[in-house]
Design a protein around this motif. Sequence first.
Motif, PDB file in Angstrom:
ATOM      1  N   HIS A 127       1.055  -1.298   0.396  1.00  0.00           N
ATOM      2  CA  HIS A 127       0.120   0.287  -0.260  1.00  0.00           C
ATOM      3  C   HIS A 127       0.654   1.029   0.009  1.00  0.00           C
ATOM      4  N   PRO A 128       0.765   2.016  -1.579  1.00  0.00           N
ATOM      5  CA  PRO A 128      -0.574   1.918  -2.418  1.00  0.00           C
ATOM      6  C   PRO A 128       0.628   0.957  -3.013  1.00  0.00           C
ATOM      7  N   LEU A 129       0.197   0.558  -4.882  1.00  0.00           N
ATOM      8  CA  LEU A 129       0.515  -0.476  -5.375  1.00  0.00           C
ATOM      9  C   LEU A 129       0.368   0.115  -6.594  1.00  0.00           C
ATOM     10  N   THR A 130       1.178  -0.779  -7.028  1.00  0.00           N
ATOM     11  CA  THR A 130       2.335   0.292  -8.604  1.00  0.00           C
ATOM     12  C   THR A 130       1.705  -0.385  -9.405  1.00  0.00           C
ATOM     13  N   ALA A 131       1.443   0.420 -10.298  1.00  0.00           N
ATOM     14  CA  ALA A 131       0.810  -0.303 -12.245  1.00  0.00           C
ATOM     15  C   ALA A 131       1.630  -1.487 -12.730  1.00  0.00           C
ATOM     16  N   GLY A 132       1.310  -2.247 -13.064  1.00  0.00           N
ATOM     17  CA  GLY A 132       2.043  -3.600 -13.439  1.00  0.00           C
ATOM     18  C   GLY A 132       2.321  -4.401 -12.193  1.00  0.00           C
ATOM     19  N   ALA A 133       1.784  -4.343 -10.747  1.00  0.00           N
ATOM     20  CA  ALA A 133       2.546  -5.261  -9.857  1.00  0.00           C
ATOM     21  C   ALA A 133       1.973  -5.333  -9.057  1.00  0.00           C
ATOM     22  N   ASP A 134       1.704  -7.199  -8.920  1.00  0.00           N
ATOM     23  CA  ASP A 134       0.510  -7.659  -9.192  1.00  0.00           C
ATOM     24  C   ASP A 134       0.053  -6.798  -6.827  1.00  0.00           C
ATOM     25  N   GLY A 135      -0.650  -6.924  -6.529  1.00  0.00           N
ATOM     26  CA  GLY A 135      -1.161  -6.911  -5.482  1.00  0.00           C
ATOM     27  C   GLY A 135      -2.491  -8.036  -4.273  1.00  0.00           C
ATOM     28  N   ARG A 136      -2.352  -7.455  -3.286  1.00  0.00           N
ATOM     29  CA  ARG A 136      -2.968  -8.679  -2.187  1.00  0.00           C
ATOM     30  C   ARG A 136      -3.944  -7.980  -1.353  1.00  0.00           C
ATOM     31  N   VAL A 137      -4.975  -8.485  -1.134  1.00  0.00           N
ATOM     32  CA  VAL A 137      -6.119  -7.925  -0.423  1.00  0.00           C
ATOM     33  C   VAL A 137      -6.543  -8.578   0.523  1.00  0.00           C
ATOM     34  N   GLU A 138      -6.663  -8.087   1.253  1.00  0.00           N
ATOM     35  CA  GLU A 138      -7.255  -9.247   2.993  1.00  0.00           C
ATOM     36  C   GLU A 138      -9.134  -8.648   3.696  1.00  0.00           C
ATOM     37  N   VAL A 139      -9.714  -9.032   3.346  1.00  0.00           N
ATOM     38  CA  VAL A 139     -10.783  -8.023   3.875  1.00  0.00           C
ATOM     39  C   VAL A 139     -11.374  -9.221   5.217  1.00  0.00           C
ATOM     40  N   VAL A 140     -12.090  -8.174   6.379  1.00  0.00           N
ATOM     41  CA  VAL A 140     -12.035  -9.399   7.355  1.00  0.00           C
ATOM     42  C   VAL A 140     -13.137  -8.947   7.898  1.00  0.00           C
ATOM     43  N   LEU A 196     -11.877 -17.411   4.419  1.00  0.00           N
ATOM     44  CA  LEU A 196     -11.808 -18.685   5.862  1.00  0.00           C
ATOM     45  C   LEU A 196     -12.336 -18.077   6.445  1.00  0.00           C
ATOM     46  N   ARG A 197     -13.110 -19.617   7.038  1.00  0.00           N
ATOM     47  CA  ARG A 197     -14.347 -19.253   8.074  1.00  0.00           C
ATOM     48  C   ARG A 197     -14.057 -19.455   9.550  1.00  0.00           C
ATOM     49  N   GLU A 198     -14.055 -18.279  10.523  1.00  0.00           N
ATOM     50  CA  GLU A 198     -13.490 -18.514  12.146  1.00  0.00           C
ATOM     51  C   GLU A 198     -14.264 -18.668  12.474  1.00  0.00           C
ATOM     52  N   PRO A 199     -14.264 -19.017  13.426  1.00  0.00           N
ATOM     53  CA  PRO A 199     -15.490 -18.648  15.216  1.00  0.00           C
ATOM     54  C   PRO A 199     -15.171 -16.673  14.967  1.00  0.00           C
ATOM     55  N   GLY A 200     -16.044 -15.891  14.513  1.00  0.00           N
ATOM     56  CA  GLY A 200     -16.490 -15.042  14.781  1.00  0.00           C
ATOM     57  C   GLY A 200     -16.411 -14.091  13.999  1.00  0.00           C
ATOM     58  N   ARG A 201     -15.883 -14.221  12.559  1.00  0.00           N
ATOM     59  CA  ARG A 201     -14.931 -14.087  11.242  1.00  0.00           C
ATOM     60  C   ARG A 201     -15.152 -14.232  10.595  1.00  0.00           C
ATOM     61  N   VAL A 202     -15.289 -13.795   9.196  1.00  0.00           N
ATOM     62  CA  VAL A 202     -14.330 -14.272   8.349  1.00  0.00           C
ATOM     63  C   VAL A 202     -13.909 -13.673   6.979  1.00  0.00           C
ATOM     64  N   THR A 203     -12.959 -14.578   6.405  1.00  0.00           N
ATOM     65  CA  THR A 203     -11.519 -13.521   5.907  1.00  0.00           C
ATOM     66  C   THR A 203     -11.784 -13.778   4.197  1.00  0.00           C
ATOM     67  N   LEU A 204     -11.995 -12.659   3.699  1.00  0.00           N
ATOM     68  CA  LEU A 204     -11.726 -12.926   2.276  1.00  0.00           C
ATOM     69  C   LEU A 204     -10.281 -12.770   1.416  1.00  0.00           C
ATOM     70  N   THR A 205      -9.417 -13.101   0.603  1.00  0.00           N
ATOM     71  CA  THR A 205      -8.113 -13.168   0.680  1.00  0.00           C
ATOM     72  C   THR A 205      -8.238 -12.914  -1.302  1.00  0.00           C
ATOM     73  N   TYR A 206      -7.795 -11.940  -1.643  1.00  0.00           N
ATOM     74  CA  TYR A 206      -7.732 -12.112  -3.258  1.00  0.00           C
ATOM     75  C   TYR A 206      -6.540 -11.247  -3.924  1.00  0.00           C
ATOM     76  N   SER A 207      -6.454 -11.511  -5.497  1.00  0.00           N
ATOM     77  CA  SER A 207      -5.374 -10.766  -5.927  1.00  0.00           C
ATOM     78  C   SER A 207      -5.570  -9.578  -6.532  1.00  0.00           C
ATOM     79  N   LEU A 208      -4.744  -8.554  -6.464  1.00  0.00           N
ATOM     80  CA  LEU A 208      -4.942  -7.790  -7.928  1.00  0.00           C
ATOM     81  C   LEU A 208      -4.107  -7.300  -8.412  1.00  0.00           C
ATOM     82  N   SER A 209      -4.563  -7.022  -9.778  1.00  0.00           N
ATOM     83  CA  SER A 209      -3.538  -6.715 -11.049  1.00  0.00           C
ATOM     84  C   SER A 209      -3.142  -5.639 -11.530  1.00  0.00           C
TER      85      SER A 209
END
Length: 420
Positions: free
Chosen positions: A88-101, A135-148
């Motif tokens: 953070h920040p990302l760079t054009a042309g370089a992959d990144g990663r996002v985690e949402v809880v 990923l599902r855990e007690p009390g939370r759901v975590t999403l992880t995905y890639s950005l390009s």
Amino acid sequence: MTRTHAAPTAPQASRPGRTETVLTARGIGMIAGGLVITALGIGMASLTVVVVGLVLVVGVAAGALWLQASIAVMRRRYRSASRTISPHPLTAGADGRVEVVVMSRRSQRHVPRLDVREQAASELTGDGSTSATVLREPGRVTLTYSLSPVARGTWPLGPAVARVADPLGTLWADTPIGAEQDAVVWPRIVDLSRDRGAALAGSDRSLRGATSPATDDAALREYRHGDDPRRVHWKSSARRGELVVRADEHASRPSVTVILDAAGEPDAAEDAIGIAGSVALASLASGHAVRLLGAGLDESREYGARAPESRSALLTALALVTASTPDGPARLADAARTAAHEVSRGGIAIAVVNPRTLDDSDASDAMAGLGGAGTTTALLVGEDAALVSRLARAGWRVGVTPTLADLPAAWSAALRGIAS
């Protein structure tokens, strides 16, 4: 067009926004069929047929009530979502990663199967999907995905969306969890570290009127009365046979002014922004303070070579540049006149210019005046042999770099005084 509002920090959390409810094809069919059957039952004076028709319509209405109740429960249970972008920040042309809880208020209970996904601008995904691992855990759901990310700027990311449907499948609703966030994407740059020392050393020599020192002596000067003895460089002193001290880096290196002309076709403008960022970072890495001029940039901001935030702040400023504006020649002329003052005091100017902009007489005259003021280097984003010769006669060292990929060779050649 690049959006230019500021990006918030990550992670970010907020209350859910407005829910979007959709009646499915099955729901539409049940309502239409129910109304038709009801009408037929009335016409036939058949209570049974009327009841069948009404059951279909009431079934959809009951599904709507069930859906609203489910949404209310979900809103109470999942009130926020946090998002972390890496890097953070990302760079054009370089992959990144996002985690949402997505957090549940009842953290000790198992989270039920929640259908959650994340929305992202196409500029962040390369027109691909944001397929996430969950990923599902007690009390939370975590999403992880890639950005390009494919384009610099600030682009919307999120919010997380949870989908709920009624048991009969007649309606479904998407409910946002958390808030939309703007992700900053820095421009593409190329690493000029291999050439930066040799390239800028030539500019330093012309300003100091001296030959370039050896690598070990690059930041040394003769001992003067009153110097702190702790700054004496004993190894170099023994080799030279006289006392030398470590010089103040800021005082020994002139400031660099990078002029950006972001006019022309979109691809050429983006290449120009990447070229300006590349040479500015190379200058910072060589110990020079940097200013960015032109293209609507903040001309009062100086990026110090020793300030740890300079690299990030410089790239973020370039990420927010609005390219290809019609007042490009006027901006270039103003930037050249502003830079002339710095160059006349011993600074270095590096201009990244679209040749078409210099068709404007005011911009051309301002650039010619700057070329005669001191140490100047022009990087042309496009081929124009006549313009190369004209700038060289005006005192500029010129390199031609039609694309960002051509920059390393043009940078090396230009700062060694070779027009290419």
